[in-house]
Structures are given as C-alpha cells and as structure tokens.
Design a protein around this motif. Structure first.
Motif, PDB file in Angstrom:
ATOM      1  N   VAL A   1      -1.141   6.001  -0.365  1.00 58.43           N
ATOM      2  CA  VAL A   1      -0.734   4.603  -0.376  1.00 58.43           C
ATOM      3  C   VAL A   1      -1.863   3.758   0.215  1.00 58.43           C
ATOM      4  CG1 VAL A   1       0.953   2.901   0.401  1.00 58.43           C
ATOM      5  CG2 VAL A   1       1.693   5.233  -0.153  1.00 58.43           C
ATOM      6  N   ARG A   2      -2.438   2.896  -0.608  1.00 57.72           N
ATOM      7  CA  ARG A   2      -3.483   1.973  -0.156  1.00 57.72           C
ATOM      8  C   ARG A   2      -2.838   0.645   0.210  1.00 57.72           C
ATOM      9  NH1 ARG A   2      -9.050   2.394  -3.548  1.00 57.72           N
ATOM     10  NH2 ARG A   2      -9.702   1.306  -1.662  1.00 57.72           N
ATOM     11  N   ASN A   3      -2.992   0.238   1.451  1.00 52.64           N
ATOM     12  CA  ASN A   3      -2.403  -1.011   1.912  1.00 52.64           C
ATOM     13  C   ASN A   3      -3.358  -2.162   1.615  1.00 52.64           C
ATOM     14  OD1 ASN A   3      -1.034  -3.073   3.123  1.00 52.64           O
ATOM     15  ND2 ASN A   3      -1.240  -2.308   5.207  1.00 52.64           N
ATOM     16  N   ILE A   4      -2.940  -3.066   0.743  1.00 50.61           N
ATOM     17  CA  ILE A   4      -3.772  -4.227   0.415  1.00 50.61           C
ATOM     18  C   ILE A   4      -3.131  -5.509   0.937  1.00 50.61           C
ATOM     19  CG2 ILE A   4      -4.792  -3.154  -1.617  1.00 50.61           C
ATOM     20  CD1 ILE A   4      -2.816  -4.772  -3.304  1.00 50.61           C
ATOM     21  N   GLY A   5      -2.159  -5.353   1.845  1.00 52.67           N
ATOM     22  CA  GLY A   5      -1.459  -6.513   2.351  1.00 52.67           C
ATOM     23  C   GLY A   5      -2.125  -7.177   3.530  1.00 52.67           C
ATOM     24  N   THR A   6      -3.145  -6.540   4.105  1.00 49.80           N
ATOM     25  CA  THR A   6      -3.836  -7.128   5.244  1.00 49.80           C
ATOM     26  C   THR A   6      -5.127  -7.791   4.800  1.00 49.80           C
ATOM     27  OG1 THR A   6      -4.931  -6.658   7.354  1.00 49.80           O
ATOM     28  CG2 THR A   6      -4.932  -4.902   5.719  1.00 49.80           C
ATOM     29  N   ARG A   7      -5.501  -8.880   5.443  1.00 47.55           N
ATOM     30  CA  ARG A   7      -6.735  -9.582   5.096  1.00 47.55           C
ATOM     31  C   ARG A   7      -7.948  -8.860   5.653  1.00 47.55           C
ATOM     32  NH1 ARG A   7      -6.562 -15.481   7.067  1.00 47.55           N
ATOM     33  NH2 ARG A   7      -8.531 -15.528   5.941  1.00 47.55           N
ATOM     34  N   ARG A   8      -7.756  -8.044   6.679  1.00 46.66           N
ATOM     35  CA  ARG A   8      -8.881  -7.357   7.293  1.00 46.66           C
ATOM     36  C   ARG A   8      -9.191  -6.068   6.561  1.00 46.66           C
ATOM     37  NH1 ARG A   8     -11.854 -10.774  10.383  1.00 46.66           N
ATOM     38  NH2 ARG A   8     -10.449 -12.198  11.436  1.00 46.66           N
ATOM     39  N   SER A   9     -10.475  -5.774   6.432  1.00 48.60           N
ATOM     40  CA  SER A   9     -10.887  -4.600   5.681  1.00 48.60           C
ATOM     41  C   SER A   9     -10.931  -3.365   6.571  1.00 48.60           C
ATOM     42  CB  SER A   9     -12.274  -4.837   5.067  1.00 48.60           C
ATOM     43  OG  SER A   9     -12.572  -3.843   4.124  1.00 48.60           O
TER      44      SER A   9
ATOM     45  N   SER B   1     -11.654   1.294   6.421  1.00 48.91           N
ATOM     46  CA  SER B   1     -12.182   2.443   5.701  1.00 48.91           C
ATOM     47  C   SER B   1     -11.079   3.177   4.952  1.00 48.91           C
ATOM     48  CB  SER B   1     -12.864   3.389   6.693  1.00 48.91           C
ATOM     49  OG  SER B   1     -13.068   4.656   6.113  1.00 48.91           O
ATOM     50  N   ILE B   2     -11.262   3.405   3.653  1.00 47.83           N
ATOM     51  CA  ILE B   2     -10.293   4.179   2.886  1.00 47.83           C
ATOM     52  C   ILE B   2     -10.254   5.619   3.369  1.00 47.83           C
ATOM     53  CG2 ILE B   2     -12.003   4.627   1.064  1.00 47.83           C
ATOM     54  CD1 ILE B   2      -9.739   4.780  -0.914  1.00 47.83           C
ATOM     55  N   TYR B   3     -11.413   6.150   3.795  1.00 45.02           N
ATOM     56  CA  TYR B   3     -11.473   7.521   4.281  1.00 45.02           C
ATOM     57  C   TYR B   3     -10.608   7.675   5.529  1.00 45.02           C
ATOM     58  CZ  TYR B   3     -13.713  12.103   4.900  1.00 45.02           C
ATOM     59  OH  TYR B   3     -13.955  13.449   5.007  1.00 45.02           O
ATOM     60  N   ARG B   4     -10.705   6.719   6.435  1.00 38.49           N
ATOM     61  CA  ARG B   4      -9.889   6.756   7.641  1.00 38.49           C
ATOM     62  C   ARG B   4      -8.409   6.617   7.303  1.00 38.49           C
ATOM     63  NH1 ARG B   4     -13.573   2.497  11.083  1.00 38.49           N
ATOM     64  NH2 ARG B   4     -15.330   3.892  11.565  1.00 38.49           N
ATOM     65  N   ALA B   5      -8.100   5.749   6.333  1.00 38.95           N
ATOM     66  CA  ALA B   5      -6.712   5.550   5.942  1.00 38.95           C
ATOM     67  C   ALA B   5      -6.114   6.834   5.370  1.00 38.95           C
ATOM     68  CB  ALA B   5      -6.613   4.419   4.926  1.00 38.95           C
ATOM     69  N   MET B   6      -6.907   7.592   4.609  1.00 42.03           N
ATOM     70  CA  MET B   6      -6.431   8.863   4.076  1.00 42.03           C
ATOM     71  C   MET B   6      -6.062   9.816   5.216  1.00 42.03           C
ATOM     72  SD  MET B   6      -9.190   9.619   1.043  1.00 42.03           S
ATOM     73  CE  MET B   6      -9.228   8.686  -0.490  1.00 42.03           C
ATOM     74  N   ALA B   7      -6.935   9.914   6.201  1.00 43.52           N
ATOM     75  CA  ALA B   7      -6.690  10.815   7.322  1.00 43.52           C
ATOM     76  C   ALA B   7      -5.461  10.384   8.117  1.00 43.52           C
ATOM     77  CB  ALA B   7      -7.926  10.874   8.222  1.00 43.52           C
ATOM     78  N   ARG B   8      -5.312   9.064   8.340  1.00 45.98           N
ATOM     79  CA  ARG B   8      -4.154   8.571   9.086  1.00 45.98           C
ATOM     80  C   ARG B   8      -2.859   8.866   8.350  1.00 45.98           C
ATOM     81  NH1 ARG B   8      -7.386   3.922  10.021  1.00 45.98           N
ATOM     82  NH2 ARG B   8      -6.255   2.837   8.355  1.00 45.98           N
ATOM     83  N   GLY B   9      -2.915   8.936   7.018  1.00 52.83           N
ATOM     84  CA  GLY B   9      -1.726   9.212   6.233  1.00 52.83           C
ATOM     85  C   GLY B   9      -1.369  10.686   6.163  1.00 52.83           C
ATOM     86  N   GLY B  10      -2.061  11.522   6.906  1.00 53.29           N
ATOM     87  CA  GLY B  10      -1.752  12.940   6.929  1.00 53.29           C
ATOM     88  C   GLY B  10      -2.406  13.740   5.825  1.00 53.29           C
TER      89      GLY B  10
ATOM     90  N   PHE C   1      -0.252   1.298  -4.414  1.00 58.64           N
ATOM     91  CA  PHE C   1      -0.707   0.187  -3.589  1.00 58.64           C
ATOM     92  C   PHE C   1       0.474  -0.447  -2.877  1.00 58.64           C
ATOM     93  CE2 PHE C   1      -4.131   0.767  -6.577  1.00 58.64           C
ATOM     94  CZ  PHE C   1      -5.262   0.496  -5.837  1.00 58.64           C
ATOM     95  N   SER C   2       0.259  -0.792  -1.617  1.00 53.98           N
ATOM     96  CA  SER C   2       1.300  -1.433  -0.814  1.00 53.98           C
ATOM     97  C   SER C   2       0.819  -2.819  -0.418  1.00 53.98           C
ATOM     98  CB  SER C   2       1.593  -0.606   0.437  1.00 53.98           C
ATOM     99  OG  SER C   2       2.366  -1.350   1.371  1.00 53.98           O
ATOM    100  N   THR C   3       1.719  -3.790  -0.408  1.00 54.13           N
ATOM    101  CA  THR C   3       1.395  -5.136   0.029  1.00 54.13           C
ATOM    102  C   THR C   3       2.118  -5.495   1.320  1.00 54.13           C
ATOM    103  OG1 THR C   3       3.133  -6.076  -1.365  1.00 54.13           O
ATOM    104  CG2 THR C   3       0.919  -5.939  -2.309  1.00 54.13           C
ATOM    105  N   SER C   4       2.534  -4.481   2.071  1.00 51.77           N
ATOM    106  CA  SER C   4       3.234  -4.751   3.322  1.00 51.77           C
ATOM    107  C   SER C   4       2.308  -5.475   4.295  1.00 51.77           C
ATOM    108  CB  SER C   4       3.738  -3.447   3.946  1.00 51.77           C
ATOM    109  OG  SER C   4       2.640  -2.599   4.239  1.00 51.77           O
ATOM    110  N   LEU C   5       2.869  -6.443   4.993  1.00 50.50           N
ATOM    111  CA  LEU C   5       2.111  -7.244   5.944  1.00 50.50           C
ATOM    112  C   LEU C   5       2.577  -6.935   7.358  1.00 50.50           C
ATOM    113  CD1 LEU C   5       2.194 -10.685   4.113  1.00 50.50           C
ATOM    114  CD2 LEU C   5       0.187  -9.263   4.442  1.00 50.50           C
ATOM    115  N   ALA C   6       1.614  -6.902   8.285  1.00 55.80           N
ATOM    116  CA  ALA C   6       1.963  -6.712   9.682  1.00 55.80           C
ATOM    117  C   ALA C   6       2.683  -7.953  10.182  1.00 55.80           C
ATOM    118  CB  ALA C   6       0.704  -6.460  10.505  1.00 55.80           C
ATOM    119  N   PRO C   7       3.670  -7.809  11.093  1.00 57.18           N
ATOM    120  CA  PRO C   7       4.389  -8.981  11.604  1.00 57.18           C
ATOM    121  C   PRO C   7       3.461  -9.907  12.364  1.00 57.18           C
ATOM    122  CG  PRO C   7       4.899  -7.018  12.906  1.00 57.18           C
ATOM    123  CD  PRO C   7       4.113  -6.556  11.717  1.00 57.18           C
ATOM    124  N   GLY C   8       3.802 -11.189  12.362  1.00 61.23           N
ATOM    125  CA  GLY C   8       3.031 -12.149  13.114  1.00 61.23           C
ATOM    126  C   GLY C   8       2.152 -12.975  12.228  1.00 61.23           C
TER     127      GLY C   8
END
Length: 248
Positions: A82-90, A92-101, A241-248
């Motif tokens: 799942v690639r999160n494209i809901g945040t404006r800040r960029s 690393s996709i590699y880091r995101a893969m690892a965080r996703g298990g 792809f996910s468009t979830s946004l962090a609260p705030g």
C-alpha cells in the motif's frame, strides 16, 4: 538418545498444511491457481475431511490460500504493498515497504547522465537540456517485482554521485539526505492506468499491453526547489494506493 520431542508426532492438521505447501511448491502453482477439493485432498493425504478443512482454514486465515464462492480454494496473490499518497511530504518507498512488514529489494537497471527533455524540464522548472542524473530501478517486495521507478534529478544537486553509490544504498532518499543534506518537502502526484511497454511488462511479470498504474511524482526540497521528477510503473495486482491523511 532421542529427546522426548522426537517422540511427539505433529498434529494431523499441521501435517496436512505441510503437505499442501509442498504441493504448491512442487507443482509450481501460481497465484490464482485452484487447489484440489477437500475430498480429493482427504483421499490423497489419508486424513479426515475435518482435518483437511481445519488445515485449509488456517492457510486461508494466514493469506496463503483464498476461498472463492463459485470455484473453490485457490493460491492467494501476494499481499499488496500500500503506497500512501495522501501526505504532502515525501518519503522513501523502500522504507515504506519495510515498515509495512515486507522484505524490500531493488535492482539498478541503469544510471546515466543526460540532458533534460522539454517535458522533464517543465516538471523540474529547469531550462531544456539541463544536465540530469537518471536512475532507473526495479523494486520488489518479498522477491516479487512490484514497480519500475525512473528518477530524474538535477545533476548540480548531486555532484559526484555514481551508480555504485545507488547500488550500495538501500534507500535513494536516505542517500541524498545523508550525502548532500537534502531535506525533502512537498510533492505533487498523478496516477493513471496506462498500457505497459513490452520491456517493462517482462520485468514486472505481466503480459504486454496490460494496463499498469503509472504514478508520476514531483518532489521539492524543504525550500520548495524541485529536486526529483519520478515516473513509477506499478504492478496492478501487487500495489495499491491509499489517500489516507494524518489527522490535523
């Protein structure tokens, strides 16, 4: 003398699972392939249907198999990234893969210095024919290819960067942050379904002409200066792809 554990036989449902996993491997079953019915497995393994049913339910629960209401039990597709494209800040996709298990992997397809075309120059807000570094990588998850990423970076922002640096660094963004002090900021992106070229289809394990999710990304540094234009061709069954946004 054998330990007591050697005298304890594995429960029948676990032995059934082991046999099913060996069958998937030995017969080279692919995602979507149908496995034999409960009755056929019971007869083949010499175990009760109740035991086989429990083994199947456990394999379905863990995601190895999937049940379809009209056609039985099939080998499940790999869990999509799942690639999160809901945040404006960029990030690393590699880091995101690892965080996703997942277990991420990468292969450098080419690294070259070239001159900006009109289209890329517009994305990077540079004059046409400005020197660029172009990095093209095949990224994988759990050994399955998931996307082809082509990054265009102004050469003046990364002096001395060579292919060996990219090969050795697990994260391109991490490399640019550590060596050049680049702080990544806002990004703008678009997604479209487009036919895959034959050479890209072969890398991703797709049939030529199949539509893939093409993700185009413009990334700025913390000062708002464009630092990267990326074209990412994503496997349609292995990336969502996910468009979830962090609260705030």
């Amino acid at each position: 003398m054998s330990g007591a554990s050697d005298l304890i036989e594995r429960p029948a449902y676990l032995r059934a699972q082991d046999a099913m996993l060996r069958m998937i491997e030995d017969e080279n079953l692919q995602p979507g392939d149908r496995i034999p019915s409960e009755r056929a497995l019971s007869e083949t393994l010499g175990l009760s249907r109740q035991t086989v049913r429990r083994a199947l339910e456990d394999l379905v629960r863990e995601g190895t198999l999937e049940r379809r209401s009209t056609s039985g039990t099939h080998v499940a597709a790999p869990r999509p990234f799942v690639r999160n494209i809901g945040t404006r800040r960029s990030g690393s996709i590699y880091r995101a893969m690892a965080r996703g298990g997942h277990t991420p992997g990468r292969r450098l397809l080419f690294f070259e210095q070239t001159l900006a075309s009109r289209l890329v120059a517009e994305h990077l807000r540079l004059p046409v024919r400005t020197p660029l570094i172009v990095i093209r990588r095949l990224l994988s998850i759990d050994a399955a290819p998931v996307c082809i990423e082509t990054s265009h970076i102004p050469a003046e922002r990364v002096p001395g960067l060579v292919a060996a640096d990219v090969l050795e660094a697990p994260s391109l963004y991490g490399l640019l942050e550590a060596r050049y002090g680049i702080e990544f900021g806002d990004r703008e992106a678009t997604i479209a379904a487009e036919p895959v070229l034959p050479q890209d289809a072969a890398l991703l394990g797709l049939e030529p002409g199949v539509n893939a999710l093409v993700y185009r990304l413009d990334v700025a540094d913390a000062d708002g200066r464009p630092i990267e234009h990326t074209i990412s061709i994503n496997h349609p069954e292995r990336v969502t792809f996910s468009t979830s946004l962090a609260p705030g």
